[in-house]
Design a protein around this motif. Structure first.
Motif, PDB file in Angstrom:
ATOM      1  N   SER A 178       0.789  -1.201  -0.108  1.00 46.04           N
ATOM      2  CA  SER A 178      -0.070  -0.047   0.083  1.00 46.04           C
ATOM      3  C   SER A 178       0.805   1.361  -0.143  1.00 46.04           C
ATOM      4  O   SER A 178       0.663   2.164  -0.715  1.00 46.04           O
ATOM      5  N   ASP A 182       1.190   3.969  -3.100  1.00 49.01           N
ATOM      6  CA  ASP A 182       0.982   5.296  -2.684  1.00 49.01           C
ATOM      7  C   ASP A 182       2.042   6.472  -3.109  1.00 49.01           C
ATOM      8  O   ASP A 182       1.731   7.411  -3.796  1.00 49.01           O
ATOM      9  N   GLN A 209      -3.503  10.231  -5.825  1.00 47.47           N
ATOM     10  CA  GLN A 209      -4.177   9.229  -6.091  1.00 47.47           C
ATOM     11  C   GLN A 209      -5.426   9.376  -7.018  1.00 47.47           C
ATOM     12  O   GLN A 209      -5.837   8.289  -7.588  1.00 47.47           O
ATOM     13  N   LEU A 293      -4.069   2.789  -7.962  1.00 50.01           N
ATOM     14  CA  LEU A 293      -5.057   3.035  -6.770  1.00 50.01           C
ATOM     15  C   LEU A 293      -5.720   1.902  -6.397  1.00 50.01           C
ATOM     16  O   LEU A 293      -5.964   1.655  -5.250  1.00 50.01           O
ATOM     17  N   ASN A 297      -6.075   0.589  -2.688  1.00 52.08           N
ATOM     18  CA  ASN A 297      -7.157   0.329  -1.836  1.00 52.08           C
ATOM     19  C   ASN A 297      -7.440  -1.056  -1.224  1.00 52.08           C
ATOM     20  O   ASN A 297      -7.814  -1.475  -0.350  1.00 52.08           O
ATOM     21  N   ARG A 300      -5.215  -2.099   1.623  1.00 56.37           N
ATOM     22  CA  ARG A 300      -5.711  -1.457   2.830  1.00 56.37           C
ATOM     23  C   ARG A 300      -6.874  -2.119   3.464  1.00 56.37           C
ATOM     24  O   ARG A 300      -7.196  -2.201   4.809  1.00 56.37           O
ATOM     25  N   LEU A 301      -7.969  -2.567   2.528  1.00 58.58           N
ATOM     26  CA  LEU A 301      -8.998  -3.100   2.671  1.00 58.58           C
ATOM     27  C   LEU A 301      -8.656  -4.434   3.512  1.00 58.58           C
ATOM     28  O   LEU A 301      -9.307  -4.745   4.429  1.00 58.58           O
ATOM     29  N   GLU A 321     -16.984  -4.422   0.616  1.00 57.81           N
ATOM     30  CA  GLU A 321     -16.307  -3.403  -0.266  1.00 57.81           C
ATOM     31  C   GLU A 321     -15.160  -3.897  -0.832  1.00 57.81           C
ATOM     32  O   GLU A 321     -14.695  -3.350  -1.843  1.00 57.81           O
ATOM     33  N   ASN A 325     -14.409  -2.947  -4.970  1.00 63.59           N
ATOM     34  CA  ASN A 325     -13.027  -2.321  -5.466  1.00 63.59           C
ATOM     35  C   ASN A 325     -12.523  -3.170  -6.525  1.00 63.59           C
ATOM     36  O   ASN A 325     -11.939  -2.822  -7.397  1.00 63.59           O
TER      37      ASN A 325
END
Length: 331
Positions: A178, A182, A209, A293, A297, A300-301, A321, A325
């Motif tokens: 992640s 970024d 982002q 991106l 995501n 992080r999820l 979620e 994504n």
């Protein structure tokens, strides 16, 4: 995906019932009613443990990973095998454990679990038992009832203790992916801004982002055909793909989907293949920014999923979620 129900129960004797009777009891009043119920058919596979006082790897794994465990405490006194397996279950999983026990005037109290609800049943009214067990499973299936291990609750563990070290290791790798994703977006955003500025094209992305959206907005005014930016690899992503850090820590379909996304990303961008999947340079770089991106995501999820409690609504919502994504990816 078929869910697992593991049944812990006496194997050879309980309140006058012999081994054959107990086997029929399991098949006729637990396994068949669950697997053939209108709301549960095709969703669950029901299996049971044996009688040997040996914790084979398979039994420990079944106890720890089962979506639901049904524990039959029948007998005048607590059965050592049953209590041992129940202890392993309560110490390793927040997933539901259902306790039942045949009523008998000879039953002694089981001090160890006197504070936990144990549903009484009679062999003269097995229909009531079937109805109650199925109703509890339906409640868990439809999120109408919440459960957490009384052992792990006291210890304040969101996950079983034996999973904490691999969870931390997996979270560290995902955090590295992640953070790298970024950082790549920040570097790419700066490079695009400088490049277009030299060409006299004002460009001020709102955030690194979201640069893929800003690139799409200038597609009719310029191209990036002479933009010499070299997409670099993400070392932590390559390390992740060479291991199985999430196996057994999250649902198999989440692990499999993330691995598919990570592999597709690596093949598309880390080996200089991005141009093979795009119509032009601007499309290529916008797609690179968008997929980076998505990778950030998803990482992080999953970290949040690992930090959530097994079987909780929070974990289920995060899984939804995650797949939403992942579905946005065009790889």
């Amino acid at each position: 995906m078929i869910k697992k129900i593991f049944v812990v129960m006496p194997f050879s004797e309980a309140n006058g019932r012999d081994q054959a009777s107990l086997t029929r009891f399991f098949a006729d009043y637990i396994k068949d009613p669950i697997e053939n119920h209108a709301k549960l058919a095709g969703k669950y596979d029901v299996t049971r443990s044996g009688d040997a006082f040996v914790m084979l790897d398979k039994i420990v794994e079944d106890l720890a990973r089962a979506d639901i465990v049904i524990c039959d405490l029948s007998g005048p006194r607590s059965n050592p095998n049953v209590m041992y397996e129940l202890g392993i279950r309560l110490a390793t999983s927040h997933n539901p454990t259902i306790l039942i026990r045949e009523e008998s005037p000879e039953n002694a109290g089981i001090f160890d679990i006197h504070g936990l609800y144990t549903h009484p049943y009679s062999m003269g009214d097995t229909k009531s038992l079937e109805k109650w067990v199925v109703s509890k499973i339906v409640e868990y299936e439809e999120n109408l009832d919440a459960y957490e291990s009384p052992v792990l609750k006291v210890l304040n563990h969101r996950s079983a203790f034996w999973m904490l070290l691999p969870i931390r290791k997996a979270s560290a790798f995902l955090g590295g992916i992640s953070s790298a994703a970024d950082a790549h977006l920040v570097a790419f955003s700066k490079a695009v801004t400088i490049f277009l500025g030299r060409k006299g094209i004002p460009f001020a992305p709102r955030t690194p982002q979201m640069i893929f959206e800003d690139l799409q907005k200038i597609a009719d005014r310029t191209s990036l055909d002479d933009f010499g930016y070299q997409i670099s690899s993400i070392p932590s992503l390559d390390s992740y793909l060479s291991s199985v850090y999430l196996l057994g820590l999250v649902d198999d379909d989440i692990e499999r989907r993330f691995r598919e996304c990570a592999m597709s990303y690596s093949l598309a961008f880390n080996r200089g293949n991005a141009s093979l999947f795009s119509d032009n340079k601007l499309d290529e770089f916008a797609r690179y920014a968008f997929e980076t991106l998505i990778l950030m995501n998803l990482s992080r999820l999953i970290i949040r999923i690992l930090d959530s409690r097994q079987g909780s609504n929070e974990r289920k919502n995060l899984a939804v979620e995650f797949f939403e994504n992942a579905a946005r990816s065009t790889l």
